[in-house]
Write an enzyme that holds these catalytic residues in place. Structure first.
Site: not given
Length: 233
Positions: A52, A56, A124, A127
């Site tokens: 994650e 991101d 989340d 990502e």
């Protein structure tokens, strides 16, 4: 790490087909769906938090590069657009469209609290999938995957007002200017248990109906229906 059963492999391959991506290592993709709560039950398992974190950054880079290369807006506007399209509110509907809720692996406690349908967990996980795909197939492949959904989000934000996510307010303002009337929202159905009810809503502008749109709150479903109407209006 979880052993990949035949059924799980089939699920993951279906996900790849739906999202138009091609994973070499399905174990890495499977890891992207492992919520951190699962490690509370079994310390030998790994979760998707590190993926994650990576995803991101990849998502942010792809989005920032696209905005820089395709828009002439000032820096402040670009920052607002980027913030809107990589937000939890923007990513969660994409995750639902890709059927990510059904693929999540989480603890029993998180499951019964409705975790499979929480926007934060879904965003989340999106990502984490991006991070996993970057590791598996490189930046160009991850970039192509991100652009498949992020360009539409960027267009929506620009069309409806930079940084604006309140589609109902934008629709009301535009529709009132045209007709002096208000949009009418109708709840079509409400299904599921109390802790995760799915609301399906449509919006009526004169005799034209837009939707239906579904979400796990009536307010969000109305926002999605308004978003559909705005594209046509």
């Amino acid at each position: 790490m979880f052993e990949l059963t035949r059924d799980r492999k089939k699920q993951l391959l279906t996900f790849c087909k739906k999202t138009k991506i091609n994973f070499k290592d399905l174990n890495l993709l499977n890891k992207a769906f492992c919520h951190r709560s699962i490690t509370n039950e079994n310390k030998n398992l790994t979760n998707n938090e590190r993926l994650e974190f990576l995803g991101d950054s990849v998502l942010g880079m792809v989005t920032a590069a696209y905005l820089y290369n395709h828009l002439e807006n000032k820096e402040g506007d670009l920052a607002k657009i980027k913030s809107a399209v990589v937000s939890e509110k923007a990513l969660a509907p994409v995750a639902r469209r890709f059927d990510i809720p059904s693929l999540l692996i989480m603890s029993h406690g998180e499951e019964i609290s409705g975790g499979r349908h929480k926007n934060a967990i879904l965003a989340d996980c999106m990502e984490a999938v991006i991070g996993a795909y970057y590791l598996d197939s490189g930046y160009k492949a991850a970039e192509k995957f991100v652009l498949e959904f992020i360009i539409d989000e960027i267009k929506d934000v620009i069309e409806n007002g930079i940084g604006s996510e309140d589609y109902k307010s934008v629709l009301q303002e535009k529709y009132q200017k045209l007709t002096k009337k208000l949009p009418v929202y109708e709840l079509i159905s409400k299904t599921g248990p109390d802790h995760k009810q799915l609301f399906t809503v449509q919006v009526k502008l004169d005799n034209k109906i837009y939707g239906p749109a579904s979400a796990y709150s009536k307010k969000e479903a109305e926002q999605l229906a308004a978003k559909i109407a705005l594209k046509d209006l």
